[in-house]
Design an enzyme around this catalytic site. Structure first.
Site, mmCIF file in Angstrom:
data_model
loop_
_atom_site.group_PDB
_atom_site.id
_atom_site.type_symbol
_atom_site.label_atom_id
_atom_site.label_comp_id
_atom_site.label_asym_id
_atom_site.label_seq_id
_atom_site.Cartn_x
_atom_site.Cartn_y
_atom_site.Cartn_z
ATOM 1 C CE LYS A 116 -10.459 -5.689 10.155
ATOM 2 N NZ LYS A 116 -9.388 -4.854 9.805
ATOM 3 C CD GLU A 200 -7.920 -2.526 17.943
ATOM 4 O OE1 GLU A 200 -8.464 -3.574 18.328
ATOM 5 O OE2 GLU A 200 -7.070 -2.508 17.038
ATOM 6 C CG ASN A 235 -4.219 2.882 8.802
ATOM 7 O OD1 ASN A 235 -3.240 2.972 9.538
ATOM 8 N ND2 ASN A 235 -5.266 3.649 8.922
ATOM 9 C CD GLU A 275 -2.903 -8.236 8.779
ATOM 10 O OE1 GLU A 275 -2.489 -8.144 7.615
ATOM 11 O OE2 GLU A 275 -3.745 -7.444 9.256
ATOM 12 C CD GLU A 288 -7.153 -7.890 9.245
ATOM 13 O OE1 GLU A 288 -8.352 -8.149 9.075
ATOM 14 O OE2 GLU A 288 -6.473 -7.259 8.436
ATOM 15 C CG ASN A 290 -5.725 -10.646 6.578
ATOM 16 O OD1 ASN A 290 -6.809 -10.137 6.877
ATOM 17 N ND2 ASN A 290 -4.611 -9.939 6.548
ATOM 18 C CG PHE A 348 1.313 7.982 -1.207
ATOM 19 C CD1 PHE A 348 2.294 7.257 -1.862
ATOM 20 C CD2 PHE A 348 1.671 8.741 -0.111
ATOM 21 C CE1 PHE A 348 3.611 7.281 -1.435
ATOM 22 C CE2 PHE A 348 2.978 8.779 0.326
ATOM 23 C CZ PHE A 348 3.956 8.048 -0.339
HETATM 24 P P1 ADP Z 1 -3.024 -7.396 2.882
HETATM 25 O O1 ADP Z 1 -2.861 -7.401 4.363
HETATM 26 O O2 ADP Z 1 -2.633 -8.675 2.231
HETATM 27 O O3 ADP Z 1 -2.501 -6.184 2.205
HETATM 28 P P2 ADP Z 1 -5.590 -6.223 2.672
HETATM 29 O O4 ADP Z 1 -6.645 -6.518 3.696
HETATM 30 O O5 ADP Z 1 -4.979 -4.878 2.703
HETATM 31 O O6 ADP Z 1 -4.545 -7.370 2.746
HETATM 32 O O7 ADP Z 1 -6.228 -6.472 1.261
HETATM 33 C C1 ADP Z 1 -5.742 -7.444 0.384
HETATM 34 C C2 ADP Z 1 -6.253 -7.155 -0.971
HETATM 35 O O8 ADP Z 1 -7.623 -7.319 -0.987
HETATM 36 C C3 ADP Z 1 -5.921 -5.771 -1.410
HETATM 37 O O9 ADP Z 1 -5.437 -5.808 -2.715
HETATM 38 C C4 ADP Z 1 -7.228 -5.055 -1.331
HETATM 39 O O10 ADP Z 1 -7.355 -4.111 -2.363
HETATM 40 C C5 ADP Z 1 -8.217 -6.171 -1.510
HETATM 41 N N1 ADP Z 1 -9.401 -5.911 -0.745
HETATM 42 C C6 ADP Z 1 -9.518 -5.692 0.564
HETATM 43 N N2 ADP Z 1 -10.781 -5.500 0.909
HETATM 44 C C7 ADP Z 1 -11.490 -5.582 -0.214
HETATM 45 C C8 ADP Z 1 -12.879 -5.487 -0.557
HETATM 46 N N3 ADP Z 1 -13.799 -5.252 0.355
HETATM 47 N N4 ADP Z 1 -13.243 -5.655 -1.825
HETATM 48 C C9 ADP Z 1 -12.335 -5.913 -2.759
HETATM 49 N N5 ADP Z 1 -11.029 -6.023 -2.523
HETATM 50 C C10 ADP Z 1 -10.608 -5.862 -1.278
HETATM 51 P P1 ADP Z 2 -7.182 -4.197 7.538
HETATM 52 O O1 ADP Z 2 -8.236 -5.246 7.605
HETATM 53 O O2 ADP Z 2 -7.637 -3.001 6.804
HETATM 54 O O3 ADP Z 2 -5.888 -4.746 7.084
HETATM 55 P P2 ADP Z 2 -6.041 -4.056 10.212
HETATM 56 O O4 ADP Z 2 -6.819 -4.219 11.458
HETATM 57 O O5 ADP Z 2 -5.187 -5.199 9.827
HETATM 58 O O6 ADP Z 2 -7.031 -3.683 9.040
HETATM 59 O O7 ADP Z 2 -5.165 -2.750 10.346
HETATM 60 C C1 ADP Z 2 -4.463 -2.194 9.265
HETATM 61 C C2 ADP Z 2 -3.346 -1.322 9.762
HETATM 62 O O8 ADP Z 2 -3.855 -0.281 10.613
HETATM 63 C C3 ADP Z 2 -2.332 -2.027 10.636
HETATM 64 O O9 ADP Z 2 -1.334 -2.637 9.855
HETATM 65 C C4 ADP Z 2 -1.786 -0.902 11.490
HETATM 66 O O10 ADP Z 2 -0.833 -0.155 10.789
HETATM 67 C C5 ADP Z 2 -2.987 -0.038 11.708
HETATM 68 N N1 ADP Z 2 -3.678 -0.357 12.951
HETATM 69 C C6 ADP Z 2 -4.776 -1.120 13.109
HETATM 70 N N2 ADP Z 2 -5.154 -1.179 14.395
HETATM 71 C C7 ADP Z 2 -4.277 -0.420 15.092
HETATM 72 C C8 ADP Z 2 -4.133 -0.054 16.478
HETATM 73 N N3 ADP Z 2 -4.979 -0.487 17.401
HETATM 74 N N4 ADP Z 2 -3.102 0.741 16.810
HETATM 75 C C9 ADP Z 2 -2.253 1.184 15.880
HETATM 76 N N5 ADP Z 2 -2.333 0.900 14.588
HETATM 77 C C10 ADP Z 2 -3.333 0.101 14.184
HETATM 78 MG MG MG Z 3 -4.809 -6.153 7.999
#
Ligand code: ADP
Ligand code: ADP
Ligand code: MG
Length: 668
Positions: A116, A200, A235, A275, A288, A290, A348
């Site tokens: 990131k 951030e 999140n 995103e 980020e 993906n 949850f």
């Molecule tokens: P999305 O934005 O599509 O929801 P996420 O980053 O939340 O993506 O994760 C997508 C999928 O990958 C989720 O089902 C999560 O459980 C899985 N995932 C994320 N990080 C890991 C990890 N380090 N190891 C295994 N599975 C992961």
């Molecule tokens: P991940 O890799 O776990 O998906 P992200 O960086 O995409 O991590 O963040 C996941 C969620 O966390 C976002 O969808 C948002 O709801 C929240 N989030 C992340 N960064 C911020 C921020 N700077 N301010 C507010 N919410 C955030």
């Molecule tokens: Mg994300």
């Protein structure tokens, strides 16, 4: 085109990829762990190979074992799905070294976007708007607090290697910044083996809106519009939709252009997602990228008519995109509900076990609406503690948002899952929520609308009357059956009465029923006459009725003297008494529920990693009591009210079962 595709994943996404491969005439190979021997993806693939023990680290994420399976299978391409090895650049490189195509982006793009901190710097350099913050190294908690204060509270501390909502903490002051730095670092080290943290600005009450991009290996790169994923808990996304009810064409175009610019800047090829978080003034900031197929990709497929897995496979095979940006049209509205084995009544928290019943609603097109259910679950199968607790992704499509929501509400009503805790009632309640229906979403929606947690919904007015009328008619049908079996009547129904009192808790609804061959008119005292039509037989767990002209799909479970009905997040016990029985029932004392407030019980199976209090301590409401790790997440259990700790019942490092007592509170 490829001959044989190995799917380096499990569950619904493996099944979904197999479906497209089969349509394209490509043979499929599944891989599986011990726990997944009988899994659906194993049965659906043409071949299956065992890769190791149940823990993902020793099977699906074990690069050497997965590579051995690839070699043994003779596959010429591999689709990684999401999670697991999908964002591991070493996997893409290992495949390239074997001459096997990776159905995903180039390893270099995965590498830079997987971090990131790096991705944020690259995005900024590519002219993409990013959240203000600090991406330099942070060595200790005090430094974290100084940097956070410099950015200005609130801030978010995030693991550079983070994903899946893990390794992030919000901080509103120096103390929280210090604590958050430690907690996020610990979680990141445990989950990703990398504890680098950056900080951030925390954008308050933002929306999460992301852009789907598609790029080929010939320099063509387009976007497929956005998905809004603001409905989140911890999140992590729960409900997604396309398009977003918030974006106007200009913002969509600007976000799309930045997403494409970023994809180009990293030499992207394949499907990917950029995103953003978007504030209430439609300012948007990069979160980020993906570099994989996203969980929520079906909503984009439903509004674009494209199959993203097919596109990924074609791109990996070297084909050019067959369309340009101008060819992309967004048609109608799509919703996705992530059906999770998570108990909304327990904050949850994940629930595991066997699906004693699993009956999704029918898929397909009907009345101008579509239902799609992506799943890896089946009746009798197990939701294992080893993997993600997602059971299914239920999607609906309609020409407009209201229609897609209504279709979702109906589909959820007809979705039967028993045996484990799940979030169907919560998803239903969400679909009914006026603010959700109005599209006023933020990532804080769930926390704001259910600040004390979700405890089901209480239907009132017409909806309640419809349920009462339905229960009465079901009861009449059951009574007729009982009378027949006991020989009290032969063919006639005249011995089954028509005066009833429906009782819900202490509320009584006197009813008069008038049946004819096509249905029953239910007269509720002091109110409506509701006509109930439809078919149901005792023993059936779902009733599809029309009540007062409104379709009602309701889950039915017999109780002594009545039914448990579940509908749209409501869970009601409705007894049907004769007027005489009702009189007697009124005299019965109401049993007081046991007092659970004197104990802190473990809400999910997990490991007790921290006890923040000692015997004799006084605690305030909200104060942390214990930390339980489950599914790699740390969950802090807090005091609900001021109390004194009388006794610690569990010890650090202990594995706890659901409802196991952690500590006991004493008198003040
Ligand atoms: P999305 O934005 O599509 O929801 P996420 O980053 O939340 O993506 O994760 C997508 C999928 O990958 C989720 O089902 C999560 O459980 C899985 N995932 C994320 N990080 C890991 C990890 N380090 N190891 C295994 N599975 C992961
Ligand atoms: P991940 O890799 O776990 O998906 P992200 O960086 O995409 O991590 O963040 C996941 C969620 O966390 C976002 O969808 C948002 O709801 C929240 N989030 C992340 N960064 C911020 C921020 N700077 N301010 C507010 N919410 C955030
Ligand atoms: Mg994300």
């Amino acid at each position: 085109m490829f001959r044989k595709l190995l799917i380096a994943n499990r569950g619904e996404i493996a099944c979904r990829i197999i479906r497209t491969a089969r349509r394209l005439g490509i043979a499929t190979v599944a891989i599986h762990s011990d726990a997944d021997r009988r899994a659906l993806h194993v049965r659906e693939a043409d071949e299956a190979l065992h890769v190791g023990p149940s823990p993902a680290a020793e099977s699906y994420i074990d690069l050497a074992r997965v590579m051995a399976a690839v070699r043994a299978s003779g596959a010429d391409a591999v689709h990684p799905g999401y999670g697991f090895l999908s964002e591991n650049p070493a996997f893409a490189e290992a495949l390239a070294a074997e001459g096997v195509a990776f159905v995903g982006p180039p390893a270099a793009a995965i590498r830079v976007m997987g971090d990131k901190i790096t991705s944020k710097r690259i995005a900024a350099a590519a002219g993409v708007s990013t959240v203000p913050g600090h991406t330099g190294p942070i060595t200790d908690a005090d430094k974290a607090a100084r940097i956070a204060a410099g950015i200005g509270y609130p801030v978010m501390l995030k693991a550079s290697a983070g994903g899946g909502g893990k390794g992030m903490r919000i901080a509103w002051n120096d103390d929280e910044a210090r604590a958050g730095f430690a907690a996020a670092g610990r979680e990141a080290a445990a989950s990703f083996g990398d504890d680098r943290i950056f900080i951030e600005k925390y954008v308050t009450r933002p929306r999460h809106i992301e852009i789907q991009v598609l790029a080929d290996m010939h320099g063509n790169c387009i976007h497929l519009g956005e998905r809004e994923c603001s409905i989140q808990r911890r999140n992590q996304k729960v409900v997604e939709e396309a398009p977003s009810p918030f974006l106007d064409d200009d913002t969509r175009r600007a976000m799309g252009a930045q997403a494409v610019a970023l994809a180009r800047a990293v030499g992207y090829a394949s499907a990917g997602t950029v995103e953003f978080i978007v504030d209430d003034a439609r300012n948007f900031y990069f979160l980020e990228m993906n570099t994989r197929l996203q969980v929520e990709h079906p909503v984009t497929e439903l509004v674009t008519g494209l199959d993203l897995v097919e596109q990924m496979i074609r791109i990996a095979a070297g084909e050019r995109l067959a369309f340009a940006q101008d060819d992309i049209r967004l048609d109608g509205w799509a919703m996705e509900s992530r059906v999770y084995a998570e108990d909304p009544l327990r904050g949850f928290l994940p629930s595991t076990g066997r699906l004693s019943r699993y009956r999704p609603p029918p898929e397909g097109s009907h009345d101008g609406r579509k239902v799609r259910n992506d799943t890896g679950a089946f009746e009798g199968g197990e939701i294992s503690r080893f993997y993600d607790p997602m059971i299914a992704k239920l999607c609906t499509w309609a020409p407009d948002r209201a229609g897609a929501i209504e279709a979702m509400a109906d589909a959820l009503d007809g979705f039967e899952i028993e045996g484990i805790g799940h979030n169907l009632p919560f998803l239903s309640a969400l679909m009914e929520h006026p603010r959700f229906r109005a599209g006023r979403l933020t990532t804080a929606f769930i926390a704001e609308e259910w600040p004390d947690g979700f405890h089901g919904t209480d239907p009132a007015g017409d909806a309640l009357h419809r349920l009462v009328a339905a229960a009465a008619v079901l009861h009449r049908i059951a009574e007729i059956r009982r009378a027949r079996i006991s020989g009290r009547i032969d063919h006639h129904e005249r011995h089954v009465g028509c005066d009833w009192v429906a009782v819900i808790g202490r509320a009584e609804y006197p009813l008069v029923l008038k049946a004819d061959p096509d249905g029953t008119d239910v007269h509720i005292a002091g109110g409506d006459v509701l006509r109930v039509e439809g078919e149901w037989q005792p023993g059936r767990t779902l009733a599809r009725l029309v009540v007062g002209g409104v379709p009602l799909v309701v889950k039915v479970e017999p109780l002594t003297g009545g039914f448990r009905l579940r509908w749209r997040g409501a869970d009601l016990a409705i007894r049907l008494y004769t007027p005489r029985q009702a009189e007697l029932a009124r005299l019965m004392p109401v049993k007081a529920p046991p007092d659970a407030s004197r104990q802190l019980r473990c809400p999910m199976p997990g490991l007790l990693v921290d006890l923040h209090v000692a015997e004799g301590d006084r605690v305030e409401a909200g104060q942390a009591l214990a930390t339980v790790a489950a599914m790699k997440m740390e969950n802090v259990l807090r005091a609900e009210r001021p109390a004194r700790i009388a006794r610690l019942a569990a010890t650090l490092g202990q594995t706890l079962a659901v409802d196991e007592v952690i500590l006991e509170f004493g008198a003040e």
